[in-house]
Write an enzyme that holds these catalytic residues in place. Sequence first.
Site, PDB file in Angstrom:
ATOM      1  N   GLU A 110     -26.576  11.123  -9.666  1.00 60.61           N
ATOM      2  CA  GLU A 110     -25.171  11.320  -9.317  1.00 60.61           C
ATOM      3  C   GLU A 110     -24.989  11.207  -7.805  1.00 60.61           C
ATOM      4  OE1 GLU A 110     -21.635  14.230 -10.903  1.00 60.61           O
ATOM      5  OE2 GLU A 110     -23.526  15.175 -10.336  1.00 60.61           O
ATOM      6  N   ALA A 141     -16.587  28.002  -9.201  1.00 63.97           N
ATOM      7  CA  ALA A 141     -15.884  26.720  -9.219  1.00 63.97           C
ATOM      8  C   ALA A 141     -16.351  25.840  -8.061  1.00 63.97           C
ATOM      9  CB  ALA A 141     -14.373  26.942  -9.136  1.00 63.97           C
ATOM     10  N   PRO A 142     -16.270  24.515  -8.217  1.00 66.46           N
ATOM     11  CA  PRO A 142     -16.759  23.588  -7.187  1.00 66.46           C
ATOM     12  C   PRO A 142     -15.677  23.229  -6.174  1.00 66.46           C
ATOM     13  CG  PRO A 142     -16.119  22.353  -9.116  1.00 66.46           C
ATOM     14  CD  PRO A 142     -15.841  23.806  -9.436  1.00 66.46           C
ATOM     15  N   TRP A 143     -16.073  22.423  -5.206  1.00 63.24           N
ATOM     16  CA  TRP A 143     -15.170  22.053  -4.127  1.00 63.24           C
ATOM     17  C   TRP A 143     -14.378  20.775  -4.392  1.00 63.24           C
ATOM     18  CZ3 TRP A 143     -16.921  17.283  -3.104  1.00 63.24           C
ATOM     19  CH2 TRP A 143     -18.291  17.028  -3.141  1.00 63.24           C
ATOM     20  N   GLU A 186     -20.394  23.350 -17.056  1.00 59.37           N
ATOM     21  CA  GLU A 186     -19.889  21.977 -16.947  1.00 59.37           C
ATOM     22  C   GLU A 186     -20.571  21.386 -15.724  1.00 59.37           C
ATOM     23  OE1 GLU A 186     -18.452  18.950 -15.581  1.00 59.37           O
ATOM     24  OE2 GLU A 186     -16.553  19.949 -15.151  1.00 59.37           O
ATOM     25  N   GLU A 193     -17.149  27.908  -0.826  1.00 57.80           N
ATOM     26  CA  GLU A 193     -16.712  28.392   0.483  1.00 57.80           C
ATOM     27  C   GLU A 193     -16.068  27.289   1.319  1.00 57.80           C
ATOM     28  OE1 GLU A 193     -21.300  27.919   0.852  1.00 57.80           O
ATOM     29  OE2 GLU A 193     -19.800  28.429  -0.675  1.00 57.80           O
ATOM     30  N   LYS A 216     -15.515  32.863  -7.997  1.00 61.18           N
ATOM     31  CA  LYS A 216     -16.018  32.499  -6.673  1.00 61.18           C
ATOM     32  C   LYS A 216     -15.790  31.014  -6.468  1.00 61.18           C
ATOM     33  CE  LYS A 216     -19.809  31.060  -4.928  1.00 61.18           C
ATOM     34  NZ  LYS A 216     -19.243  30.246  -3.792  1.00 61.18           N
ATOM     35  N   PRO A 217     -14.820  30.627  -5.635  1.00 63.92           N
ATOM     36  CA  PRO A 217     -14.660  29.218  -5.298  1.00 63.92           C
ATOM     37  C   PRO A 217     -15.714  28.794  -4.284  1.00 63.92           C
ATOM     38  CG  PRO A 217     -13.057  30.519  -4.091  1.00 63.92           C
ATOM     39  CD  PRO A 217     -13.828  31.477  -4.964  1.00 63.92           C
ATOM     40  N   SER A 263     -23.303  21.064  -9.978  1.00 62.12           N
ATOM     41  CA  SER A 263     -24.421  20.155 -10.217  1.00 62.12           C
ATOM     42  C   SER A 263     -25.338  20.695 -11.304  1.00 62.12           C
ATOM     43  CB  SER A 263     -25.212  19.942  -8.928  1.00 62.12           C
ATOM     44  OG  SER A 263     -25.948  21.111  -8.595  1.00 62.12           O
TER      45      SER A 263
END
Length: 509
Positions: free
Chosen positions: A397, A157-159, A258, A186, A183-184, A237
């Site tokens: 982006e 998952a992203p931040w 995604e 860090e 895993k989020p 990304s």
Amino acid sequence: MDRTIVGARFDAGAQYIDGALRPGTSGETFEVTSPADGSLVQRVDLASDDDVDAAVAAAKRAFPEWSGATPGARSEALTKLAAILTERADDFARVESAQSGKPIKLTTEFDVPGTIDNTSFFAGAARNLEGKAAGEWSGLHTSSIRREAIGVVGSIAPWNYPLQMAAWKILPAIAAGNTIVLKPAELTPLTSLMFAQAATDAGIPDGVVNVITGKGRSAGERLIGHADVSMVSFTGSTGVGKRVGEVAMQTVKRTHLELGGKAPFVVFDDADLEAAVHGAVAASLINTGQDCTAATRAYVQRALFDDFVAGVAELFEAVRLGDPFNPQTDLGPLVSLRQRDSVAGFVDRARGYGANIVAGGFTPEKGHDGTDLTLGAYYRPTLITGVAQDAEVVQQEIFGPVLVVLPFDSDEEGLRLANDTPYGLAASAWTRDTYRALRATREIQAGCVWVNDHIPIISEMPHGGYKASGYGKDMSQYSLDEYTQVKHVMQDITALARKDWHRTIFGDR
């Protein structure tokens, strides 16, 4: 930043494995800092390969029981989870703001309620796995469809939406009977760990939800390449998504990606100008522009172009930057100084090739509340005009509070420009003409097209992209389908030892 927001809750470690917090064993630590002022929020220990293996092993052990549970039992546990999240909503909102810099009104009114709603939705969806009705299509057999859990899911998952993205990964996976190792990022792992603890408190068995805190190049790649992980889900990304696909393909895992976005915001000349202006400001600045569906490219038909630019510039100047915990703050910092510098680099390069910076384009010094913004990763909302369609700020982006506005003449040109990037995650069309709206929703290549709005999402509808924005859906029944595999069961109903088709093997005997 007030350290008591987080307190001692992660002193036992920043890995959540088999129903409990434990320390990472890599020997490395990472400082989660407030992007608002650089202060320490939490020092976390990072996962080693052994920790990843332990999390996957726990998920594998838990899979037979959890996948064998009735849909009703899984639904009941998720209903309890939604209730626990509701009870702890304020705590989740405060920790989310502390680690990410999000304004408290965003976490309180958007991130946390959205997560609770997602949880309630999947509690119901767990009991609604759809498939074809059983039938005798051959005339000699009854065919039916089973939807079965896949196994252990490895998710990254992203931040930008730490809590919501954790929920988007975990909920459909476990509602369908899978177990998961998440895993989020860090940079922002804390609310993911809190979500896993809440799942345990809701009665979800140990090992069903595991969280590893580690770096993408080490813990992330170990997870997605693990032989006992059957599916990989990644949000981030497009560049990293390609790498995820490469690693996952080595063991032929199902992948759900995604990825990035560069959402067009198409304003036709019959649009409600005030609505379009307000919509563009909100849609481009949501979460400080760190949203893959955020409006980043506004295409405005020439008759409205000047008024649209003037209106957006005026509202951009009025946006209040300041302490994320001040309820009046509209815009917080970017997630890190590195991200702020990346955004500033895009704007500075645009200046270099002749862009007109109509508003913003600099790092501010003082907030609306007197906050010293130089301590954090703040950047003023920035409005750019005077660039070509192939300019970097149009095609790539940026992931920050930057909106680029370009004019167009014919409807055909506007729609062509909207589709003219590698991405296809989200878009919007602004018009009072029903036929124009229908044409735009038909021709724009994106997974979601809004009409006269931009950003709202609902749990009942899917989220996912076209083209380089990836494939697969989050949220909705479609998301649940992503986390199941379809099995055709075909059962003879004749009780005959010799079937007519056997003659293809036995000749005419």
